[in-house]
Motif scaffolding. Structure first.
Motif, mmCIF file in Angstrom:
data_model
loop_
_atom_site.group_PDB
_atom_site.id
_atom_site.type_symbol
_atom_site.label_atom_id
_atom_site.label_comp_id
_atom_site.label_asym_id
_atom_site.label_seq_id
_atom_site.Cartn_x
_atom_site.Cartn_y
_atom_site.Cartn_z
ATOM 1 N N GLN A 171 -19.806 -19.035 17.576
ATOM 2 C CA GLN A 171 -20.364 -19.451 16.297
ATOM 3 C C GLN A 171 -20.375 -18.244 15.368
ATOM 4 O OE1 GLN A 171 -24.307 -20.874 17.045
ATOM 5 N NE2 GLN A 171 -25.097 -18.888 17.689
ATOM 6 N N ALA A 172 -20.241 -18.509 14.088
ATOM 7 C CA ALA A 172 -20.148 -17.435 13.101
ATOM 8 C C ALA A 172 -21.540 -17.033 12.616
ATOM 9 C CB ALA A 172 -19.299 -17.885 11.918
ATOM 10 N N PRO A 173 -21.798 -15.732 12.473
ATOM 11 C CA PRO A 173 -23.069 -15.298 11.879
ATOM 12 C C PRO A 173 -23.042 -15.502 10.373
ATOM 13 C CG PRO A 173 -21.688 -13.405 12.301
ATOM 14 C CD PRO A 173 -20.946 -14.596 12.843
ATOM 15 N N GLU A 174 -24.196 -15.308 9.734
ATOM 16 C CA GLU A 174 -24.252 -15.388 8.283
ATOM 17 C C GLU A 174 -23.475 -14.189 7.719
ATOM 18 O OE1 GLU A 174 -24.896 -15.321 4.376
ATOM 19 O OE2 GLU A 174 -25.862 -13.734 5.509
ATOM 20 N N PRO A 175 -22.464 -14.422 6.863
ATOM 21 C CA PRO A 175 -21.569 -13.326 6.459
ATOM 22 C C PRO A 175 -22.279 -12.139 5.824
ATOM 23 C CG PRO A 175 -20.615 -15.445 5.860
ATOM 24 C CD PRO A 175 -22.011 -15.726 6.336
ATOM 25 N N ALA A 176 -23.221 -12.382 4.906
ATOM 26 C CA ALA A 176 -23.869 -11.268 4.216
ATOM 27 C C ALA A 176 -24.689 -10.415 5.181
ATOM 28 C CB ALA A 176 -24.757 -11.784 3.090
ATOM 29 N N ALA A 177 -25.401 -11.061 6.115
ATOM 30 C CA ALA A 177 -26.214 -10.307 7.075
ATOM 31 C C ALA A 177 -25.332 -9.472 7.993
ATOM 32 C CB ALA A 177 -27.082 -11.266 7.892
ATOM 33 N N PHE A 178 -24.215 -10.057 8.434
ATOM 34 C CA PHE A 178 -23.314 -9.308 9.310
ATOM 35 C C PHE A 178 -22.673 -8.159 8.541
ATOM 36 C CE2 PHE A 178 -19.176 -8.595 11.378
ATOM 37 C CZ PHE A 178 -19.610 -8.346 12.668
ATOM 38 N N ALA A 179 -22.261 -8.424 7.303
ATOM 39 C CA ALA A 179 -21.658 -7.364 6.493
ATOM 40 C C ALA A 179 -22.665 -6.254 6.212
ATOM 41 C CB ALA A 179 -21.137 -7.941 5.182
ATOM 42 N N ALA A 180 -23.957 -6.607 6.088
ATOM 43 C CA ALA A 180 -24.974 -5.603 5.778
ATOM 44 C C ALA A 180 -25.001 -4.510 6.834
ATOM 45 C CB ALA A 180 -26.349 -6.268 5.663
ATOM 46 N N ILE A 181 -24.987 -4.901 8.105
ATOM 47 C CA ILE A 181 -25.045 -3.910 9.181
ATOM 48 C C ILE A 181 -23.777 -3.066 9.198
ATOM 49 C CG2 ILE A 181 -25.155 -3.610 11.680
ATOM 50 C CD1 ILE A 181 -26.882 -6.097 11.827
ATOM 51 N N LEU A 182 -22.611 -3.725 9.076
ATOM 52 C CA LEU A 182 -21.361 -2.970 9.136
ATOM 53 C C LEU A 182 -21.211 -2.037 7.934
ATOM 54 C CD1 LEU A 182 -18.762 -5.545 10.506
ATOM 55 C CD2 LEU A 182 -20.027 -3.794 11.729
ATOM 56 N N VAL A 183 -21.600 -2.482 6.746
ATOM 57 C CA VAL A 183 -21.516 -1.626 5.566
ATOM 58 C C VAL A 183 -22.498 -0.464 5.690
ATOM 59 C CG1 VAL A 183 -21.932 -1.526 3.077
ATOM 60 C CG2 VAL A 183 -20.630 -3.413 4.043
ATOM 61 N N ASP A 184 -23.685 -0.743 6.226
ATOM 62 C CA ASP A 184 -24.662 0.322 6.441
ATOM 63 C C ASP A 184 -24.097 1.375 7.393
ATOM 64 O OD1 ASP A 184 -27.164 1.607 6.203
ATOM 65 O OD2 ASP A 184 -27.843 0.697 8.070
ATOM 66 N N ARG A 185 -23.470 0.930 8.477
ATOM 67 C CA ARG A 185 -22.857 1.882 9.401
ATOM 68 C C ARG A 185 -21.705 2.627 8.747
ATOM 69 N NH1 ARG A 185 -22.764 -2.200 14.498
ATOM 70 N NH2 ARG A 185 -24.934 -1.963 15.159
ATOM 71 N N LEU A 186 -20.941 1.912 7.917
ATOM 72 C CA LEU A 186 -19.836 2.563 7.219
ATOM 73 C C LEU A 186 -20.353 3.683 6.325
ATOM 74 C CD1 LEU A 186 -16.824 2.655 6.374
ATOM 75 C CD2 LEU A 186 -17.372 0.948 4.629
ATOM 76 N N GLY A 187 -21.447 3.408 5.586
ATOM 77 C CA GLY A 187 -22.028 4.431 4.730
ATOM 78 C C GLY A 187 -22.547 5.618 5.522
ATOM 79 N N MET A 188 -23.067 5.385 6.732
ATOM 80 C CA MET A 188 -23.541 6.474 7.581
ATOM 81 C C MET A 188 -22.387 7.223 8.241
ATOM 82 S SD MET A 188 -26.624 4.372 9.451
ATOM 83 C CE MET A 188 -27.049 5.723 10.546
ATOM 84 N N LEU A 189 -21.341 6.476 8.597
ATOM 85 C CA LEU A 189 -20.264 7.040 9.404
ATOM 86 C C LEU A 189 -19.306 7.907 8.603
ATOM 87 C CD1 LEU A 189 -18.940 7.120 12.196
ATOM 88 C CD2 LEU A 189 -17.759 5.001 11.631
ATOM 89 N N THR A 190 -19.024 7.514 7.356
ATOM 90 C CA THR A 190 -18.014 8.220 6.567
ATOM 91 C C THR A 190 -18.311 9.710 6.422
ATOM 92 O OG1 THR A 190 -17.469 6.188 5.366
ATOM 93 C CG2 THR A 190 -16.820 8.268 4.349
ATOM 94 N N PRO A 191 -19.529 10.131 6.017
ATOM 95 C CA PRO A 191 -19.781 11.583 5.924
ATOM 96 C C PRO A 191 -19.795 12.272 7.280
ATOM 97 C CG PRO A 191 -21.789 10.332 5.493
ATOM 98 C CD PRO A 191 -20.677 9.342 5.536
ATOM 99 N N LYS A 192 -20.169 11.563 8.342
ATOM 100 C CA LYS A 192 -20.182 12.184 9.672
ATOM 101 C C LYS A 192 -18.754 12.472 10.143
ATOM 102 C CE LYS A 192 -24.357 9.614 10.968
ATOM 103 N NZ LYS A 192 -25.333 10.685 10.775
#
Length: 672
Positions: free
Chosen positions: A536-557
């Protein structure tokens, strides 16, 4: 180095000084036992934005009351068993810290403060357990006084609203999203597109942090919290959408189809005209009709169809973003029933949380506190309670960092640097004056000057360390007394706690940028593996929120870690695109015929196995068998009549492009 001197920093420093000295004056007038706690609290609570001051004030009051209640419950019952009391307080601090680290918003301040407040009250009360209730009450009163003074001054004297800053950030973000879309559609160079992507990913997390303070703001924007949340959701979706659009444009290079090229030019013109929602809705319908018309089994047709689907989704997100931005600027601006309903939804989108790391941080705090207690108890050191108190404070303050040790050392060094200044005031300046007006006059120069550094994020920690160290070392009372032995002995405990915080944190908790980046990657890969294997598919915005948050943390690292062999081929944005493609495929799956579902399930299971292997440390290219499964699923969906198959095809095309960018063109069943 001199601070940035401007009207804003000077106003903030003067306001903070006024709040601190007002708290001290009222503390003297009320006869509080430790009025300097109120003074230090006023500085701790002060923030450049008025809404942030009020939200931090609320969280600090709640945390202080909770920590005081814990100290009152533990100390009288365990005072005759010092080791057990030490263990109980240490576990309380560790548990509060662990839970607080799972919430990366300012709300986490409640539990973090509840942890070390219990230590601040509990350990010094061991010698007078019967007075712990009075100490706890006075602590709450003194902290509350400092909070009240800081809140009043920063709210009444030229306040800086959160809403104004947040609105500027949102306007800038939406403008950059438009520019990224235009760069993609016009075929700009990869460097420009990467720049747009970095800005948007970093700003998305910053905007969510600011939005937490919005309900406490005094600006009109406080009434539009739901609109801000809905706009943030569109921001989160636009990052993978625009990234996927760039991938399709790269695959098609120069689009040769006149109809599709005309559609791309229409979208460019629509964005340049301001992205009006009504015009956008008409454009979306034309893009969908064009996608259906271009439908076919050939790889070029699938790429064009996927491009048009991504383009229509992008237009919808941009159109809704501009409509919500118009509502922020004008409360009477109309919204569609769908958008209006989204503004009434409750709660913010989830953010990345790392439970194992939070537990490790809590465990490090427990061990550092217990070691400090061991030195205190075994040595019979009368003023040694300061050691576990400061161990708790240092471990809590910097636990959210990848490597807290440099920050703890810096805080300790700047606290130490404050001691000579404190000694000069305590033994030379203060004995020579009498009365509060003169105290105000002699305290103003150093406190206002140091306060100029606080608005600068890079220097805020050092400035607060000097200010708090200076205020606590002076320990100003209504009746002044200077005792060099007490001054030296009381401050020595601080550095014993600092030493244990550094040693334990370095041994158990510290990690470099490369290790932190690897943890984030593994968490992302495990999440993608679970999503692929779900049905089953998760809610797109909620799933994107976590991945985008990690992306923002990961890029400078990743940038800080530099070129390393274990990061070769890592692309966090590609993982984000894969995640959103998986969401699209999972959403389309229920409407497919049984044979189509079986083929899709085989492809999804293969993707899940690939990311599970990456998370386990087995770095390798995706299996050729996975490409075969994706192609088989594509053959089924490319001829499926179901309307949902359009998004499913787009998702599978995205998976094929991102996992196998160099693979030969897809061959439909009829061409084999």
């Amino acid at each position: 180095m001199l601070p940035k001197f401007n009207r804003f920093t000077l106003l903030f420093s003067v306001n903070s000084f006024a709040a601190a000295l007002l708290a001290l004056y009222i503390g003297f007038a009320l006869g509080l036992p430790r009025p300097y706690w109120a003074m230090a609290t006023a500085y701790i609570v002060s923030q450049p934005l008025a809404g942030a001051v009020r939200s931090k004030a609320v969280y600090r009051v709640l945390g202080t009351m909770l920590g005081a209640a814990a100290a009152v419950a533990l100390v009288p019952n365990l005072v005759n068993a010092p080791w057990l009391l030490s263990l109980a307080l240490a576990l309380w601090v560790g548990a509060c810290l662990t839970i607080s680290l799972l919430d990366r918003t300012p709300r986490s301040y409640v539990l973090m403060l509840a942890g070390y407040t219990a230590a601040i009250i509990g350990f010094p009360s061991v010698s007078q357990p019967g007075a712990v209730f009075d100490v706890a009450v006075w602590r709450v009163v003194e902290i509350g006084l400092g909070i009240l003074c800081a809140t009043l001054v920063h709210s009444l004297v030229f306040p800086q609203p959160v809403g104004t800053v947040l609105k500027q950030r949102l306007t800038t973000w939406l403008g950059e999203a438009d520019r990224w879309a235009l760069d993609v559609l016009r075929g700009q160079d990869a460097e420009a597109i990467a720049r747009d992507r970095r800005h948007l990913a970093a700003a998305a997390s910053e905007i969510q942090m600011l939005a937490v303070h919005l309900p406490f703001d005094t600006s009109r924007l406080r009434e539009t919290t739901g609109v801000v949340r809905a706009l943030h959701e569109r921001m989160l979706l636009l990052i993978p959408l625009l990234s996927g659009l760039a991938d399709r444009m790269e695959a098609l290079r120069e689009v040769q189809d006149d109809g599709v090229r005309g559609a791309l030019n229409e979208v460019v013109a629509w964005i340049e005209a301001g992205g009006q929602r009504d015009a956008g809705l008409d454009l979306i319908e034309r893009l969908k009709a064009l996608a259906v018309a271009r439908r076919g089994a050939a790889w070029s047709s699938l790429l064009l169809e996927s491009l048009l689907v991504r383009l229509s989704d992008t237009v919808r997100a941009l159109a809704e973003g501009h409509a919500l931005m118009a509502r922020l600027n004008d409360p009477d601006a109309p919204l569609s029933p769908h958008l209006d309903a989204s503004t009434r939804a409750k709660g913010l989108n989830p953010m990345h949380a790392d439970l194992p790391l939070a537990l490790l941080s809590g465990g490090a705090a427990v061990i550092a506190i217990l070691l400090s207690c061991a030195v205190w108890i075994l040595s019979g050191w009368g003023d040694g309670a300061a050691a576990p108190v400061m161990a708790a404070v240092f471990c809590c303050f910097f636990a959210a960092m990848d490597d807290p040790v440099p920050a703890i050392k810096s805080f300790g060094i700047f606290s130490l640097a404050a001691l000579p200044l404190s000694a000069i005031y305590m033994f030379a300046i203060l004995p020579a004056i009498d009365g509060f007006p003169l105290l105000l006059a002699v305290m103003a120069p150093p406190l206002i000057f140091i306060g100029l550094y606080i608005p600068d994020p890079k220097r805020m920690g050092a400035a607060l360390a000097v200010l708090i160290g200076f205020c606590n070392a002076l320990a100003l009372q209504e009746t002044f007394s200077a005792d060099f032995a007490s001054f030296l002995n009381g401050n020595l405990g601080q550095f014993v706690g600092l030493l244990f915080a550094i040693v334990v944190t370095a041994a158990l908790r510290s990690m470099g940028a490369d290790a932190s980046a690897r943890r984030l990657l593994v968490r992302t890969w495990r999440g993608l593996s679970r999503l692929a294997r779900a049905r089953q598919a998760p809610e797109p915005a909620a799933f994107a929120a976590i991945l985008v948050d990690r992306l923002g943390m990961l890029t400078p690292k990743l940038a800080e870690a530099g070129p390393r062999q274990d990061f070769v081929g890592v692309d966090a944005l590609r993982d984000l695109r894969i995640g959103m493609n998986l969401v699209a495929v999972q959403a389309a799956r229920p409407d497919l015929p049984p044979e189509g579902q079986d083929r899709v399930d085989a492809a999804l299971d293969g993707v899940g196995e690939h990311f599970a292997s990456l998370a386990a440390g087995r770095r390798h290219a995706p299996s050729p068998d996975l490409l075969t499964c994706i192609d088989a699923a594509l053959r089924g969906l490319s001829i499926a009549p179901a309307a949902s198959a359009v998004n499913g095809v787009s998702g599978l095309v995205g998976l094929r492009r991102n996992l196998f960018p160099e693979a030969p063109a897809f061959v439909p069943e009829t061409a084999r």
